[in-house]
Enzyme design. Structure first.
Site, PDB file in Angstrom:
ATOM      1  N   ASP A  13     -21.785  -1.447  24.778  1.00 54.06           N
ATOM      2  CA  ASP A  13     -23.301  -1.926  24.767  1.00 54.06           C
ATOM      3  C   ASP A  13     -23.910  -1.448  23.192  1.00 54.06           C
ATOM      4  OD1 ASP A  13     -23.450  -2.754  27.619  1.00 54.06           O
ATOM      5  OD2 ASP A  13     -23.213  -0.607  27.880  1.00 54.06           O
ATOM      6  N   HIS A  41     -22.024  -9.497  25.411  1.00 55.96           N
ATOM      7  CA  HIS A  41     -22.443  -9.525  24.099  1.00 55.96           C
ATOM      8  C   HIS A  41     -23.978 -10.402  24.188  1.00 55.96           C
ATOM      9  CE1 HIS A  41     -18.484  -8.464  22.295  1.00 55.96           C
ATOM     10  NE2 HIS A  41     -18.846  -7.759  22.961  1.00 55.96           N
TER      11      HIS A  41
END
Length: 423
Positions: A13, A41
């Site tokens: 992340d 993503h």
């Protein structure tokens, strides 16, 4: 030309999707080398938010080829949803998306196995995303898996059936209550496979070798983060693949000597989704504020991310195992408004102060040692060049560069691709 790498240095992340999107214009080929739909993503541009799980982040650029490598595991159903979303936004993906024949497929029964395995662990759960990633990699290493190239064979459905039947026996062995309608799941799977077969399948190692010979520029895009690496992460709270630099070689068929720049990406603070050790985790209003301002929710699971101060001990370790040549710092804007920032520069471990990541960093074994740095008040999201950044922010970045012995060449001050500053 060499293959450059973009790698996450924390627990995932970090913002790799945005940075790949920013860097794509410099590269002819963007290649994913590991992971699957357990990664998410997120990219924002032109006022729209896009989330990709398996497709490389260069798909929104007209001049780049996007390659899904042999180290990736593909769920045809989720892949089809991504393709459908791209089509909705009028993205011509067929002309710029290629898939390795050696990539393994996630079957519906892999997801069911994942759920059964996690349910059987009770309090010892590791926080699986339940996407079937672990069981698929187990079949890969156990030499049982179904690969993309198998879909070109006449008997692929027979191969599928044999593997799915084996999985059903394993699910029964776990003796947990997992409700499912396999016929319906298989119907959806076969429809998605038909869509997948419309794409271009390649022998990716040969494709990349020829691309390098012809002078093409290539960026290998990692998924998740280095601290989730199956070998070098915080085991067993890790993923099932090698997320570090070495994984790019095995996940694409690229020789180590072909690796060029290694870009390492990290947040200005630390986050983690799911279970597992997190030495600098905050349980107070500071951690809550980071999560709220940073919108810290997983792109794949939607789970709330745990937040804490930047852990330089873990970050140095990730820089070391990856051979990082340039650093990229994300979400500096989230820390605006803090009078004082804390950075973990050492651990207290077994009565001693150490500056390396030990074998076991489970809760209770590690106490972070903090260095305080002056914060800044300014809103960074409107800033567009390095000269406009506040003095305290630059001092924070300079401090990190010195500690990590690696230049920080890019800082991100917001989610949009335009909110990116080169130093």
């Amino acid at each position: 030309m060499a293959v450059d790498l973009l790698l996450g240095l924390q627990w995932g992340d970090e913002g790799k999707g945005k940075i790949v999107d920013v860097l794509t214009s410099k590269y002819d080929i963007i290649a994913r080398f590991q992971g699957g739909p357990n990664a998410g993503h997120t990219l924002e541009f032109d006022g729209q938010k896009h989330v990709l799980h398996t497709i490389p982040s260069g798909i929104f650029h007209d001049d780049s080829i996007n390659l899904v490598g042999n180290g990736v595991v593909i769920d045809p159903v989720i892949f089809k949803r991504e393709l459908d979303n791209l089509a909705k936004h009028k993205i011509d993906y067929k002309s710029k998306l290629v898939i390795s024949r050696k990539a393994h497929l996630i079957l519906p029964t892999h997801r069911l196995l994942d759920a059964a395995s996690e349910a059987s662990k009770g309090k010892a759960k590791i926080g699986s995303t339940l996407k079937g990633i672990g069981p698929t990699y187990m079949d890969k290493t156990g030499r049982n898996g179904l690969r993309v190239g198998d879909l070109e064979l006449e008997d692929w459905k027979d191969r599928y059936r044999a593997l799915a039947d084996k999985h059903e026996k394993m699910i029964a062995f776990y003796d947990v209550d997992v409700q499912y309608d396999l016929k319906e799941l298989e119907k959806e799977f076969c429809t998605a496979v038909d869509t997948l077969k419309e794409l271009t399948f390649i022998d990716s190692e040969e494709y990349l070798h020829q691309a390098m010979k012809s002078g093409k520029s290539i960026l290998a895009e990692g998924a998740q983060g280095s601290l989730l690496d199956i070998d070098f992460g915080t085991y067993p709270f890790v993923t099932s693949s090698n997320t570090t630099a070495a994984g790019a070689c095995t996940g694409l068929g690229v020789a180590p000597r072909e690796i060029g720049e290694a870009f390492g990406i990290f947040k200005a603070y630390t986050t983690r989704v799911g279970s597992g050790p997190f030495p600098t985790e905050l349980f107070d209003e500071v951690g809550e504020r980071m999560g709220k301002v940073g919108n810290e929710f997983g792109a794949t699971t939607g789970r709330k991310r745990r937040c804490g101060w930047l852990d330089l001990v873990a970050l140095k370790y990730a820089v070391q195992v990856n051979g990082i040549t340039q650093l990229i710092m994300m979400k500096g804007d989230v820390l605006s408004g803090f009078d004082t920032l804390k950075v973990c520069t050492a651990y207290k471990y077994k009565g001693k102060e150490i500056t390396h990541l030990p074998f076991n960093i489970e809760s209770g074994n590690i106490e972070p040692v903090y260095t305080e740095v002056k914060g800044w008040e300014e809103d960074l999201t409107k800033m567009t060049d390095a000269s406009s950044l506040p003095k305290e922010f630059n001092e924070y970045v300079d401090f990190l560069e010195k500690e990590l012995e690696t230049p920080i060449t890019i800082v991100s001050v917001g989610p949009d691709r335009k909110q990116t500053i080169t130093r």
